[in-house]
Scaffold this motif. Structure first.
Motif, PDB file in Angstrom:
ATOM      1  N   GLY A  93     -21.242  -4.032 -35.100  1.00  0.00           N
ATOM      2  CA  GLY A  93     -21.903  -2.743 -35.214  1.00  0.00           C
ATOM      3  C   GLY A  93     -22.604  -2.621 -36.554  1.00  0.00           C
ATOM      4  N   ARG A 127     -24.194   2.633 -29.239  1.00  0.00           N
ATOM      5  CA  ARG A 127     -23.001   3.432 -29.555  1.00  0.00           C
ATOM      6  C   ARG A 127     -22.431   3.092 -30.921  1.00  0.00           C
ATOM      7  NH1 ARG A 127     -19.027   1.870 -24.957  1.00  0.00           N
ATOM      8  NH2 ARG A 127     -19.944  -0.107 -25.557  1.00  0.00           N
ATOM      9  N   TRP A 128     -22.686   1.855 -31.382  1.00  0.00           N
ATOM     10  CA  TRP A 128     -22.094   1.388 -32.637  1.00  0.00           C
ATOM     11  C   TRP A 128     -23.154   1.095 -33.697  1.00  0.00           C
ATOM     12  CZ3 TRP A 128     -17.851   3.237 -31.501  1.00  0.00           C
ATOM     13  CH2 TRP A 128     -17.248   3.028 -30.273  1.00  0.00           C
ATOM     14  N   THR A 129     -24.301   1.718 -33.559  1.00  0.00           N
ATOM     15  CA  THR A 129     -25.372   1.576 -34.545  1.00  0.00           C
ATOM     16  C   THR A 129     -25.564   2.943 -35.182  1.00  0.00           C
ATOM     17  OG1 THR A 129     -26.356  -0.119 -33.145  1.00  0.00           O
ATOM     18  CG2 THR A 129     -27.729   0.745 -34.915  1.00  0.00           C
ATOM     19  N   PHE A 158     -15.684   6.045 -33.089  1.00  0.00           N
ATOM     20  CA  PHE A 158     -15.107   4.708 -33.012  1.00  0.00           C
ATOM     21  C   PHE A 158     -13.651   4.788 -32.547  1.00  0.00           C
ATOM     22  CE2 PHE A 158     -12.831   1.132 -34.871  1.00  0.00           C
ATOM     23  CZ  PHE A 158     -13.633   0.058 -34.530  1.00  0.00           C
ATOM     24  N   ARG A 166     -14.798  -1.718 -28.734  1.00  0.00           N
ATOM     25  CA  ARG A 166     -15.232  -1.500 -30.114  1.00  0.00           C
ATOM     26  C   ARG A 166     -15.747  -2.795 -30.739  1.00  0.00           C
ATOM     27  NH1 ARG A 166      -9.586   0.912 -32.077  1.00  0.00           N
ATOM     28  NH2 ARG A 166      -9.611   2.887 -30.940  1.00  0.00           N
ATOM     29  N   PRO A 167     -16.619  -2.670 -31.723  1.00  0.00           N
ATOM     30  CA  PRO A 167     -17.003  -3.850 -32.500  1.00  0.00           C
ATOM     31  C   PRO A 167     -15.796  -4.394 -33.270  1.00  0.00           C
ATOM     32  CG  PRO A 167     -18.511  -2.037 -32.913  1.00  0.00           C
ATOM     33  CD  PRO A 167     -17.366  -1.481 -32.127  1.00  0.00           C
ATOM     34  N   PHE A 170     -18.487  -4.662 -38.707  1.00  0.00           N
ATOM     35  CA  PHE A 170     -19.683  -3.865 -38.976  1.00  0.00           C
ATOM     36  C   PHE A 170     -20.426  -4.459 -40.160  1.00  0.00           C
ATOM     37  CE2 PHE A 170     -17.497  -0.599 -36.561  1.00  0.00           C
ATOM     38  CZ  PHE A 170     -18.528   0.104 -35.963  1.00  0.00           C
TER      39      PHE A 170
END
Length: 192
Positions: A93, A127-129, A158, A166-167, A170
């Motif tokens: 992410g 979603r994770w950016t 998160f 989830r990532p 990051f």
């Protein structure tokens, strides 16, 4: 030893420092200036620009022809993502500039993230950016909120997701935003 003096001017914002430097340069009270944090839309940048002015800015991406030494945020983020990939991460992410004042640097670093993900054939999951400059990013209100609150909202999103989605890592715009995000994750009881 060289008969030179160093004058440090500080302030809470780049505008007041740019104005003070402009006045000293115009009065020939200093021979040169190294400017840090000149906003990209500074009304004083034009007055400081030009080869005979003796001013150089650090990380300035504005439209005025002000001499600048700029950090290559795109390349740095690109390398960071490649290093995460090399370490075995495949769900990566991005914690961007969780505030409104990042300017062109935020776009360059986001480009580095997206470029590395494309080269490595990894999907960029919106979603994770967490970056206001990314059109598909989840709305955090980062353009209106203090960075700590934007980090809190990102961490809550998160933590609410199933662990398998989830990532595992990051990349971040800066250590400041990374630390804000990590502190919020820890506050929520997540080991990271």
């Amino acid at each position: 030893a060289r008969g030179r003096d160093l004058l440090l001017l500080g302030g809470r914002d780049g505008e007041s420092c740019a104005l003070a430097c402009e006045a000293r340069l115009a009065a020939r009270r200093v021979d040169g200036a190294v400017l840090i944090r000149v906003p990209d839309r500074s009304p004083h940048a034009a007055a400081l620009a030009g080869p005979d002015r003796g001013a150089v800015a650090v990380n300035y991406f504005g439209p005025e022809p002000l001499d600048a030494v700029n950090f290559d945020g795109r390349a740095a983020t690109f390398l960071a993502v490649r290093e995460l990939f090399r370490a075995g991460h495949r769900r990566i992410g991005y914690v961007g500039a969780l505030g409104p004042a990042a300017g062109a640097g935020a776009v360059r670093r986001l480009d580095g993230f997206r470029g590395a993900m494309a080269e490595l054939r990894l999907p960029v999951d919106p979603r994770w950016t967490f970056e206001p400059a990314f059109p598909e990013a989840p709305p955090l209100g980062a353009a209106r909120l203090p960075p700590a609150e934007a980090a809190r909202r990102a961490a809550r999103r998160f933590a609410a997701a199933p662990a398998q989605t989830r990532p595992t890592a990051f990349a971040a715009y800066s250590d400041f935003y990374a630390l804000l995000f990590l502190a919020e994750l820890r506050r929520l009881g997540l080991d990271c």
